[in-house]
Design a protein around this motif. Structure first.
Motif: not given
Lengths: 474, 280
Positions: A364, A437, A441, A444, A360, A344
């Motif tokens: 996160y 958001k 995220q 993914k 980005r 990631q």
């Protein structure tokens, strides 16, 4: 840079981003890490992937977030099919070495790295006073003897300032006079209370149950032991914390001195970071396990002590959001080794070289299996998943319907995170943007069901406590 | 040979907040008798203390006479990170401090420190001036061996203090600077503190007294501006006078002297050294 560089990843444990003298903290002296800052790029928006040792380190080792690794807390177990950094580097022609703390449960460090030193009794979570000096001996011995043609990757896991945990454990069953009472330190020698010592009690259920209630899931004994702490005790905790950091800074200093004296610094890239931070009295909290800034924000410096590797020096990068998952692809980038497809993270190398790169606009973070946070330019959004009615051991998310309570902090006007803006109608749209958001995220992620019985047991037990709190408010 | 007990401290205060646990008699500064270590820590500490019978301190040593103190190392936390709780002995090692005074008015020290958690076996050799601060002279040597099962097994280094007060270490032929000390810094080795603290007792009599000292930790890392002062007096199970030491990069440690000036207990961040034998 004519050939692939050596890469030295120096990491400390439980080291908050602002606990460096180079960043203006007047309460400690860290001349050696400061030297890295002067010779590199310091990312100020650097966040761990998860604020606890094993989870954060598993993300370092894999470039994946917690929902993907199988290590949502210290008792997890890395999914066996995930390739770690040592395996990938070895396959790419690098000699991958490890020294010191590892703490990636479910993965034998000796199977992925050539290990220099890992204790006579394997290093677990803590014990810097036992291990850190020996780690320095091992690394300086390694560097003074290294004469292979191949470049090396060496990761040094120092345990300090993690020993501040034991300082806290020391208060579980006995009262220790504060230092002014002891007569050893004057009051004016202690750091002040943090400005965000007082906090907004509108926290998530997860946080309350894990850290606040009398029978908290995490370190209830410490919580009980420090209930009657006065201001000086809190300030003394901070004073001690800074001494632990000075200790590890000195260890790093000897490694850097040897690196330079051997000439290896000419072709060695150095990355410095920490697995997570330390609350150290902020929000009247101790240790990590929280999504507040002091717990999740860590130093991340990429440096070279010579000019042979393109690194922007003495740079305070306050633009890019860096995560613990970025270590893996960054190392692979410098090593010219292919990154596994599912990783990631992103390589910070272009940024360090001063190039423009699409990046980005948030960080996160996960915590304690159910906790989630998004840090963006203006806001930090913290939330939680409610435990499932029937636990299937598949890490939660993305699922808007299952989200519990939330916190929103204005990072510009309230950097200490003292006022939760959720519930204030003015911020409803901002909350929605942050939540979207987060869910985007999370979509993914390649989350996998937890299969190991040990973390499953923890999830079951903790989930039951959380369900009870949701139902009965206690 | 029996010598006179340590001088009575005329100004010393028996401080009133001598706080102890109800469940055991240990002082907070070395009370690690809880969790997996309860009651073994207290039992081993007390039995070790009762096992030695010193009636003389190291400083009363004559020229050529060698004095040896042997310390049992108890872990302060979680049985020294021992996996499981089955160990019969809590001890995680031994520290031996051996020294003798030569005709040249120098003290020759030989230290051996064995830690079965880290695997470190340190052997330190150094010389000090014959004065209370035991300042380091000329050169020193460290032989660090390790019993861990991984690649690293041994490292040696030699050190010296240059004329411009730079601490130099030579590791496998590579010389580095480990720091600089000021001209007026009194640099000693942390292992010499077992003699320095008793020697400074006349200077540190009350809570208001303290001295500044520079410590070369394990003959490798200078810890400057460290402060040594008096803490309090207790009787557990023998009369003990407590002192503290802390500084930049140096967490507080607590040193407890018996009536003869022997350091009976030295409690540091992670380990408590308890005197079990005095020879010479």
């Amino acid at each position: 840079m004519s050939k692939r560089p050596n890469i030295l990843f120096i990491n400390t444990d439980q080291h908050s981003w602002d606990a460096l003298s180079a960043y203006g903290n007047p309460y400690l002296q860290t001349p050696n890490i400061d030297e890295l800052h002067r010779n590199g790029t310091s990312f100020q928006r650097s966040f761990c992937a998860d604020p606890v040792c094993a989870a954060a380190r598993s993300s370092w080792a894999t470039g994946l977030y917690t929902s993907e690794t199988g290590v949502p807390f210290n008792g997890g177990s890395l999914h066996p099919e995930i390739r770690d950094l040592g395996q990938v580097l070895n396959a790419g022609g690098y000699r991958a070495f490890h020294c010191g703390k590892w703490h990636v449960p479910g993965r034998d460090v000796r199977e992925s790295f050539q290990v220099l030193y890992y204790g006579q009794r394997d290093i677990g979570a803590g014990g810097a006073a036992y291990y850190d000096s020996a780690s320095t001996h091992a690394v300086t011995d390694f560097l003074t003897n290294y004469n292979a043609d191949e470049p090396f990757y060496l990761q040094i896991g120092y345990v300090d300032p993690h020993d501040v945990c034991e300082y806290l454990h020391n208060h579980e069953e006995k009262r220790i006079p504060n230092p002014v009472e002891q007569g050893i330190v004057s009051e004016d020698a202690l750091p002040p209370l943090p400005e965000n010592f007082n906090y907004d009690e509108r926290e998530t259920v997860l946080h309350r149950v894990c850290r606040r209630v009398d029978d908290a899931l995490i370190h209830a004994a410490i919580l009980k032991g420090i209930r009657d702490w006065d201001e000086l005790h809190w300030r003394y905790l901070r004073w001690n914390y800074y001494r632990f950091i000075e200790k590890v800074d000195a260890e790093i200093g000897r490694v850097l001195a040897v690196l330079q004296a051997t000439g290896l610094h000419e072709n060695t890239l150095i990355i410095f970071s920490a697995d997570h931070g330390e609350a150290c009295g902020s929000h009247q909290m101790f240790q990590k396990f929280t999504l507040y800034e002091e717990s999740v924000r860590v130093p991340f410096i990429v440096a070279c002590l010579s000019d042979s590797i393109a690194v922007e020096k003495n740079q305070m990068n306050e633009t890019h959001f860096v995560s613990g998952v970025d270590l893996f692809p960054t190392v692979c980038d410098y090593a010219d080794v292919d990154v596994p497809e599912q990783v990631q993270g992103m390589s910070v190398r272009p940024i360090v070289e001063g190039k423009d790169v699409a990046w980005r606009d948030y960080a996160y973070i996960e915590s304690n299996y159910w906790g989630r946070a998004i840090v963006s330019e203006r806001y930090k959004y913290v939330t939680e998943y409610k435990p499932k009615a029937v636990e299937d051991f598949s890490p939660p998310g993305p699922d808007a319907e299952q989200l519990g309570l939330a916190q929103l902090f204005d990072r510009q006007n309230d950097p200490g995170e003292t006022e939760n803006l959720v519930g204030n109608a003015i911020y409803n749209e901002d909350v929605k943007i942050c939540r979207d958001k987060l869910l985007t995220q999370e979509a993914k992620l390649h989350r996998q069901q937890i299969g190991h019985p040990s973390p499953k047991q923890v999830i079951s037990n903790w989930g039951e406590r959380l369900r009870t709190y949701w139902e009965h408010g206690r | 040979m029996r010598t006179t007990p340590h001088p009575v401290k005329l100004l010393k205060i028996h401080y009133c907040f001598n706080i102890m646990n109800n469940s055991n008699p240990l002082h907070w500064s070395f009370d690690y008798n809880y969790g997996a270590q309860n009651p073994q820590f207290a039992q081993e500490l007390i039995s070790t203390l009762r096992g030695y019978a010193p009636e003389v301190g190291a400083r009363q040593t004559g020229v050529g006479q060698t004095v040896r103190h042997v310390y049992n190392i108890l872990p302060n936390y979680w049985r020294g990170y021992h996996r499981g709780n089955a160990a019969k002995q809590l001890s995680i090692g031994t520290a031996i401090i051996e020294r003798s005074k030569a005709n040249n008015n120098l003290w020759y020290y030989s230290i051996e420190y064995e830690n079965t958690t880290s695997g470190e076996n340190l052997r330190l050799q150094f010389r000090c001036k014959d004065e209370p601060y035991r300042q380091l002279t000329d050169s020193w040597r460290v032989d660090a061996r390790n019993r861990g099962r991984d690649a690293y097994s041994r490292s040696t280094y030699d050190g010296h203090l240059t004329s411009d007060r730079d601490v130099k270490l030579r590791i496998n032929g590579i010389e580095i600077s480990s720091g600089t000390v000021e001209t007026d810094d009194r640099l000693t080795c942390d292992w010499a503190l077992f003699d320095v603290i008793p020697a400074l007792v006349p200077t540190i009599q009350t809570l208001d007294d303290s001295v500044e000292i520079a410590v070369l930790e394990d003959l490798a890392q200078p810890r400057l501006k460290s402060r040594l002062g008096f803490l309090e007096s207790i009787e557990i199970p023998i009369p003990l006078d407590g002192y503290y030491l802390y500084g930049i990069g140096l967490l507080p440690s607590y040193w407890w002297l018996d009536a003869y000036g022997n350091v009976a207990i030295a409690s540091k961040t992670f380990e408590t050294l308890v005197l079990k034998e005095r020879i010479g």
